[in-house]
Scaffold this motif. Sequence first.
Motif, mmCIF file in Angstrom:
data_model
loop_
_atom_site.group_PDB
_atom_site.id
_atom_site.type_symbol
_atom_site.label_atom_id
_atom_site.label_comp_id
_atom_site.label_asym_id
_atom_site.label_seq_id
_atom_site.Cartn_x
_atom_site.Cartn_y
_atom_site.Cartn_z
ATOM 1 N N ASP A 70 -1.630 12.007 3.246
ATOM 2 C CA ASP A 70 -3.064 12.194 3.029
ATOM 3 C C ASP A 70 -3.864 11.272 3.938
ATOM 4 O O ASP A 70 -3.322 10.435 4.662
ATOM 5 C CB ASP A 70 -3.446 11.990 1.559
ATOM 6 C CG ASP A 70 -3.117 10.602 1.034
ATOM 7 O OD1 ASP A 70 -3.097 9.632 1.828
ATOM 8 O OD2 ASP A 70 -2.893 10.456 -0.181
ATOM 9 N N ALA A 71 -5.192 11.461 3.888
ATOM 10 C CA ALA A 71 -6.084 10.721 4.777
ATOM 11 C C ALA A 71 -6.019 9.222 4.538
ATOM 12 O O ALA A 71 -6.068 8.430 5.482
ATOM 13 C CB ALA A 71 -7.517 11.224 4.595
ATOM 14 N N SER A 72 -5.921 8.808 3.286
ATOM 15 C CA SER A 72 -5.889 7.381 2.980
ATOM 16 C C SER A 72 -4.656 6.710 3.575
ATOM 17 O O SER A 72 -4.740 5.609 4.146
ATOM 18 C CB SER A 72 -5.924 7.191 1.451
ATOM 19 O OG SER A 72 -5.804 5.824 1.115
ATOM 20 N N HIS A 75 -4.985 6.503 7.355
ATOM 21 C CA HIS A 75 -5.990 5.495 7.698
ATOM 22 C C HIS A 75 -5.402 4.086 7.680
ATOM 23 O O HIS A 75 -5.590 3.295 8.606
ATOM 24 C CB HIS A 75 -7.165 5.603 6.721
ATOM 25 C CG HIS A 75 -8.003 4.376 6.638
ATOM 26 N ND1 HIS A 75 -7.856 3.455 5.629
ATOM 27 C CD2 HIS A 75 -8.969 3.894 7.455
ATOM 28 C CE1 HIS A 75 -8.704 2.470 5.825
ATOM 29 N NE2 HIS A 75 -9.388 2.707 6.915
ATOM 30 N N LEU A 76 -4.668 3.762 6.623
ATOM 31 C CA LEU A 76 -4.095 2.422 6.520
ATOM 32 C C LEU A 76 -3.087 2.175 7.631
ATOM 33 O O LEU A 76 -3.059 1.092 8.238
ATOM 34 C CB LEU A 76 -3.443 2.245 5.141
ATOM 35 C CG LEU A 76 -2.773 0.892 4.888
ATOM 36 C CD1 LEU A 76 -3.759 -0.253 5.073
ATOM 37 C CD2 LEU A 76 -2.167 0.860 3.476
ATOM 38 N N GLU A 77 -2.263 3.160 7.933
ATOM 39 C CA GLU A 77 -1.266 2.993 8.993
ATOM 40 C C GLU A 77 -1.928 2.818 10.353
ATOM 41 O O GLU A 77 -1.485 2.002 11.179
ATOM 42 C CB GLU A 77 -0.310 4.189 8.991
ATOM 43 C CG GLU A 77 0.551 4.250 7.737
ATOM 44 C CD GLU A 77 1.384 5.517 7.641
ATOM 45 O OE1 GLU A 77 1.554 6.204 8.685
ATOM 46 O OE2 GLU A 77 1.874 5.833 6.544
ATOM 47 N N ALA A 78 -2.992 3.578 10.606
ATOM 48 C CA ALA A 78 -3.712 3.431 11.870
ATOM 49 C C ALA A 78 -4.315 2.039 11.991
ATOM 50 O O ALA A 78 -4.294 1.423 13.066
ATOM 51 C CB ALA A 78 -4.806 4.490 11.971
ATOM 52 N N GLU A 79 -4.844 1.518 10.891
ATOM 53 C CA GLU A 79 -5.427 0.176 10.902
ATOM 54 C C GLU A 79 -4.363 -0.886 11.180
ATOM 55 O O GLU A 79 -4.606 -1.843 11.922
ATOM 56 C CB GLU A 79 -6.110 -0.096 9.559
ATOM 57 C CG GLU A 79 -7.398 0.676 9.342
ATOM 58 C CD GLU A 79 -8.575 0.053 10.078
ATOM 59 O OE1 GLU A 79 -8.356 -0.731 11.014
ATOM 60 O OE2 GLU A 79 -9.714 0.350 9.719
ATOM 61 N N VAL A 80 -3.203 -0.734 10.590
ATOM 62 C CA VAL A 80 -2.132 -1.714 10.811
ATOM 63 C C VAL A 80 -1.712 -1.714 12.272
ATOM 64 O O VAL A 80 -1.580 -2.782 12.891
ATOM 65 C CB VAL A 80 -0.940 -1.427 9.885
ATOM 66 C CG1 VAL A 80 0.274 -2.260 10.286
ATOM 67 C CG2 VAL A 80 -1.313 -1.714 8.426
ATOM 68 N N PRO A 148 -7.366 -0.915 -2.630
ATOM 69 C CA PRO A 148 -7.548 -0.908 -4.090
ATOM 70 C C PRO A 148 -8.086 0.402 -4.645
ATOM 71 O O PRO A 148 -7.865 0.711 -5.819
ATOM 72 C CB PRO A 148 -8.534 -2.061 -4.337
ATOM 73 C CG PRO A 148 -9.183 -2.328 -3.022
ATOM 74 C CD PRO A 148 -8.174 -1.965 -1.987
ATOM 75 N N LEU A 149 -8.774 1.201 -3.833
ATOM 76 C CA LEU A 149 -9.349 2.443 -4.343
ATOM 77 C C LEU A 149 -8.507 3.670 -4.022
ATOM 78 O O LEU A 149 -8.902 4.790 -4.332
ATOM 79 C CB LEU A 149 -10.767 2.640 -3.765
ATOM 80 C CG LEU A 149 -11.778 1.557 -4.126
ATOM 81 C CD1 LEU A 149 -13.133 1.867 -3.500
ATOM 82 C CD2 LEU A 149 -11.916 1.418 -5.644
ATOM 83 N N GLY A 150 -7.346 3.482 -3.414
ATOM 84 C CA GLY A 150 -6.504 4.611 -3.051
ATOM 85 C C GLY A 150 -5.044 4.338 -3.370
ATOM 86 O O GLY A 150 -4.704 3.333 -3.996
ATOM 87 N N SER A 151 -4.191 5.244 -2.922
ATOM 88 C CA SER A 151 -2.761 5.119 -3.185
ATOM 89 C C SER A 151 -1.971 4.750 -1.938
ATOM 90 O O SER A 151 -0.742 4.695 -1.982
ATOM 91 C CB SER A 151 -2.222 6.437 -3.753
ATOM 92 O OG SER A 151 -2.442 7.499 -2.836
ATOM 93 N N GLY A 277 -3.202 17.955 8.875
ATOM 94 C CA GLY A 277 -3.905 18.477 7.706
ATOM 95 C C GLY A 277 -5.102 17.653 7.303
ATOM 96 O O GLY A 277 -5.096 16.441 7.330
ATOM 97 N N GLY A 278 -6.183 18.303 6.932
ATOM 98 C CA GLY A 278 -7.337 17.613 6.357
ATOM 99 C C GLY A 278 -8.092 16.777 7.368
ATOM 100 O O GLY A 278 -7.979 16.934 8.568
ATOM 101 N N THR A 279 -8.883 15.861 6.845
ATOM 102 C CA THR A 279 -9.670 14.955 7.675
ATOM 103 C C THR A 279 -9.414 13.531 7.234
ATOM 104 O O THR A 279 -8.822 13.279 6.203
ATOM 105 C CB THR A 279 -11.176 15.255 7.536
ATOM 106 O OG1 THR A 279 -11.555 15.092 6.165
ATOM 107 C CG2 THR A 279 -11.497 16.661 7.988
ATOM 108 N N SER A 280 -9.868 12.603 8.047
ATOM 109 C CA SER A 280 -9.592 11.201 7.731
ATOM 110 C C SER A 280 -10.707 10.333 8.257
ATOM 111 O O SER A 280 -11.605 10.776 8.943
ATOM 112 C CB SER A 280 -8.251 10.784 8.343
ATOM 113 O OG SER A 280 -7.947 9.464 8.025
#
Length: 294
Positions: A70-72, A75-80, A148-151, A277-280
Amino acid sequence: MPNHTSLTRRLAAMRRFYTGEPQSAVMRPIIQARDTMDTDDRRWLLDVLHGHESTPRPRVRDMLLPDACDASQRHLEAEVLAAVADLSAVSVFRMVRPEPDALWLHVNTDVLPALLARVLPRVTADGVAGIAGVRMRQHRRHIELYEPLGSARVLLAGVSQGQQTYALSYPRSLPGEPLWDRKDTTPEETAVCPRTHAWPVALASGVLRRVWLFTELPRVVWSAGTCAVEWLGGWPVPQMVTALRHPVFGLAGVTVVECYSADRRVIVFVPAIVPFGGTSQVRRSQDHRAAVRS
């Protein structure tokens, strides 16, 4: 059609080529994937392995080397990846283990203090350093980075409690107020979390899940509707293009528009489809805004 054993061994060897996992680690997911495939899946897979062009089959790809679900998570992996891309160590990650809803990174312990200093957020006189919004949990044998707001979860594996204590002493010694133990995202972090495009986020996530291909950490740079993957040393551009475009283990939904080798080797991609899939969204902090940028 080859027997199950030979197919399993070939697929395991190919996945290890991208992730650096040991044979013992890849056999279980490959066997599970093989046993889930139907006859059409296996026929498609064999066509691809024999070099025949075929319509993409995302279901098989996701079973063998899953992309973030999913997008979350993307996103976290891209930030790392963006946060640590300037580390000069030749070998930051000993291996990666991708799962749909998590990414395990086995970090060389010599690099762990510098990695945590770039990833863990803190408020400084110049603003937020590190990845805004990321939080940390310590476990017996790994460190969990999460939002904290995602999985979404990125897990730094194979780190003993003693190694964790030693590594964390460095970011704790840096100027600023640590935020990684807070429960909620602070206003300072929210203020430095602008939106950007889904495409570079998806590409960066996919690259991190295949980071064993690179001898030095790559950067993903977004500009003028295209996305470049840049790296130093290691494979020449043509071989890297072939690996990243592999229909089973490569990046999904990409088209190469330009590639060249200079001081930094570069491949320029554009999305052939809406990727993964989807957006991010991706968020930038002052420490690494040049690595994934709009």
